[in-house]
Design an enzyme around this catalytic site. Structure first.
Site, PDB file in Angstrom:
ATOM      1  N   ARG A 174       8.392  27.068  -2.296  1.00  0.00           N
ATOM      2  CA  ARG A 174       9.831  27.646  -3.256  1.00  0.00           C
ATOM      3  C   ARG A 174       9.355  29.322  -3.893  1.00  0.00           C
ATOM      4  O   ARG A 174       9.922  30.120  -3.906  1.00  0.00           O
ATOM      5  CB  ARG A 174      10.129  26.916  -3.957  1.00  0.00           C
ATOM      6  CG  ARG A 174      11.296  26.406  -5.259  1.00  0.00           C
ATOM      7  CD  ARG A 174      11.059  27.819  -6.248  1.00  0.00           C
ATOM      8  NE  ARG A 174      10.511  27.455  -7.433  1.00  0.00           N
ATOM      9  CZ  ARG A 174       9.553  28.294  -8.097  1.00  0.00           C
ATOM     10  NH1 ARG A 174      10.466  29.461  -8.317  1.00  0.00           N
ATOM     11  NH2 ARG A 174       9.090  27.749  -8.666  1.00  0.00           N
ATOM     12  N   ASP A 175       8.439  28.813  -4.920  1.00  0.00           N
ATOM     13  CA  ASP A 175       8.194  30.304  -5.851  1.00  0.00           C
ATOM     14  C   ASP A 175       7.400  31.507  -4.208  1.00  0.00           C
ATOM     15  O   ASP A 175       8.402  32.551  -4.816  1.00  0.00           O
ATOM     16  CB  ASP A 175       6.846  29.928  -6.578  1.00  0.00           C
ATOM     17  CG  ASP A 175       7.117  30.775  -8.007  1.00  0.00           C
ATOM     18  OD1 ASP A 175       7.898  31.576  -7.652  1.00  0.00           O
ATOM     19  OD2 ASP A 175       5.517  30.898  -8.059  1.00  0.00           O
TER      20      ASP A 175
ATOM     21  N   HIS B 195      -0.872  33.293 -12.032  1.00  0.00           N
ATOM     22  CA  HIS B 195      -0.193  33.561 -10.834  1.00  0.00           C
ATOM     23  C   HIS B 195      -1.812  35.148 -11.351  1.00  0.00           C
ATOM     24  O   HIS B 195      -2.463  35.200 -12.434  1.00  0.00           O
ATOM     25  CB  HIS B 195       0.907  34.723 -12.111  1.00  0.00           C
ATOM     26  CG  HIS B 195       2.062  34.374 -10.859  1.00  0.00           C
ATOM     27  ND1 HIS B 195       2.876  35.539 -10.481  1.00  0.00           N
ATOM     28  CD2 HIS B 195       2.622  33.310 -11.568  1.00  0.00           C
ATOM     29  CE1 HIS B 195       3.891  34.608 -10.934  1.00  0.00           C
ATOM     30  NE2 HIS B 195       3.473  33.020 -10.557  1.00  0.00           N
TER      31      HIS B 195
ATOM     32  N   CYS C 143       8.026  36.631  -9.537  1.00  0.00           N
ATOM     33  CA  CYS C 143       8.868  36.060  -9.530  1.00  0.00           C
ATOM     34  C   CYS C 143       9.924  37.113  -9.915  1.00  0.00           C
ATOM     35  O   CYS C 143       9.176  38.366 -10.545  1.00  0.00           O
ATOM     36  CB  CYS C 143       8.486  35.680 -11.536  1.00  0.00           C
ATOM     37  SG  CYS C 143      10.621  35.487 -12.559  1.00  0.00           S
TER      38      CYS C 143
END
Lengths: 308, 308
Positions: A13-14, A208, A239
């Protein structure tokens, strides 16, 4: 091995969501199969979002359906609203991750609402969920915001005051969206949050590695009792609304950290490394992490991850 | 800023020594000038070693002499033997770093002696030094050895039992030569060492980032009271005798860590980043670290290092 941590693989997903060229569904399923084979049990497999905003995620329903073939897997999907949550549940999702940002500007950029409105939306989402749905609550920009800089503890705690009582058994994840948290801040915020809302059952940390502090922050959260960690194979991710914030902490780096410390992850690093290597080669991807390369140039070291 | 740490820049020695093409002396001096300009006060500028074994270091006497032009700089040189130590002192060195490895095989590979013989050599070196010479004692492979794997605490403590009483005011540096230490191990070894030889005045830590754990380990040492840290600009470096062990922790990453934590380093990150960028471009170099790239692709973030 005296303790254990749970690693939630968020790469599909990310990691994938920011990749421009569409990754064929069969390729995604092949990565999932290999990640499951390496021992990952919780994987965020996609999100229910606008296909025009994040076209890479448009096959999430199909992937969710396909996950039934792996009985050990708990597929998790991200939802930004009540409506998307209902869609996900109707599609068979049993593990939902709802996300809102602590900072106003990031939340508006992300979902065009204030954090307070997103908190109301969380309440509505919870009301409509089938019994037994597992809920992960992601607090983005809990440490630092790409637009507002460092976020004060009071702002996070005030939001937790509202959110946690709505569902105390939700898993609360504090997210370092920009990678600019430091280990002192991570330790202090988890300590403050645990003291403020002691009824919260499970805490998680989403790190992160943009500035190289990913593992230092993971370790700081671990030292405060956190046992659930998000990570992305090959360090894929970032992001799309946080400029420069490339780089989820790499799953293989987190596995290396904990296995070296004698903390069980349940993940087979020698099986994970080839998957990470292929993940790093996905066209358009932004890979990160150190362990993949270190072990690839020095394969004998693979055995050194385990000391026992 | 409530506390301070001291960063010892080791790039001009540990970073340069493994680079094949000879870096012209004038280029080295230009890097030193810019590092001093960025606020570095202690720099390991070279080593007195065999010019045939490490030809890159053959201009160390010339560089040492040139360092007199920078009054704020304490130039440190590495010496592996009594004879080289005497040479360095005669050449005007006032800060010597003596190195021996905890593991037998690494020490023999490095200096063709057993660790015990190197301890005897340390005693002879100390006997002949001019009064007022500052001594750094580097214990290589204190956590892990490329040939022997993880090193037990007892082995390190036994060596400290012998070495520390010879000169209790020497600065003792525990070195993670392979980068395979983990933060739990780092914290535990420093705690055990401090308890075992309480007369040792100053402890230092030399981290490698080969597996991404450099900053996590630095933070773990900091949490145990260590305040002196080796680092290499651009993350240049690695041990030529430790296969795969590329990557000293990058100075700019260590500065970022501490400045984000509110701990003063005395180093101007915005001045250091361009030096690190040029360091990373040295032909034959093996750069590492994350902050250089993160700040270069997102220059606004430079200001974010300081929170005050």
């Amino acid at each position: 091995m005296t303790e254990a941590v749970e690693i939630v693989e968020v790469g599909p997903r990310d990691g994938f969501q920011g990749i421009g060229p569409f990754i064929p569904t069969e390729t995604k399923l092949s990565f999932l199969e290999r990640l499951v084979g390496a021992g990952l049990r919780r994987i965020e497999i996609g999100s229910f979002v606008s296909a025009s905003a994040l076209p890479q995620m448009r096959d999430t329903p199909e992937i969710l359906a396909a996950c039934a073939r792996w009985p050990t897997l708990r597929p998790q999907v991200l939802v930004p609203s009540e409506r998307r949550g209902r869609e996900a549940a109707a599609a068979g999702a049993r593990d939902l991750a709802y996300v809102l940002s602590v900072s106003d500007s990031h939340n508006r950029n992300n979902v065009r609402r204030s954090p307070s409105d997103s908190a109301d939306e969380y309440a509505r989402l919870l009301d409509g969920l089938p019994p037994g749905t597992f809920v992960r609550l992601n607090l983005a920009t809990a440490f630092d915001c790409p637009f507002e800089g460092r976020i004060g503890e009071a702002q996070v705690l005030a939001l937790l005051d509202r959110l946690v009582p709505m569902k105390p058994d939700a898993e609360i994840c504090l997210c370092d969206t920009t990678g600019r948290a430091d280990p002192a801040q991570v330790g202090a915020l988890f300590a403050a949050a645990q003291a403020r809302v002691p009824q919260a059952r499970t805490w998680a940390f989403h790190a992160h590695d943009t500035y190289g502090l990913g593992l230092a922050n993971v370790h700081a959260a671990y030292a405060r009792g956190v046992r659930v960690f998000d990570a992305s194979f090959a360090g894929l991710g970032g992001c799309p609304f946080a400029p420069g914030a490339t780089g989820n902490v790499a799953t293989e780096d987190v596995v290396w950290l904990f296995e070296r410390m004698g903390v069980a992850t349940g993940i087979d690093l020698s099986a994970l490394i080839p998957v990470a290597r292929d993940g790093a080669a996905i066209p358009g991807g932004l890979p990160g992490g150190r362990v993949r390369e270190a072990l690839s140039t020095n394969p004998d070291a693979c055995a050194a991850a385990r000391l026992t």
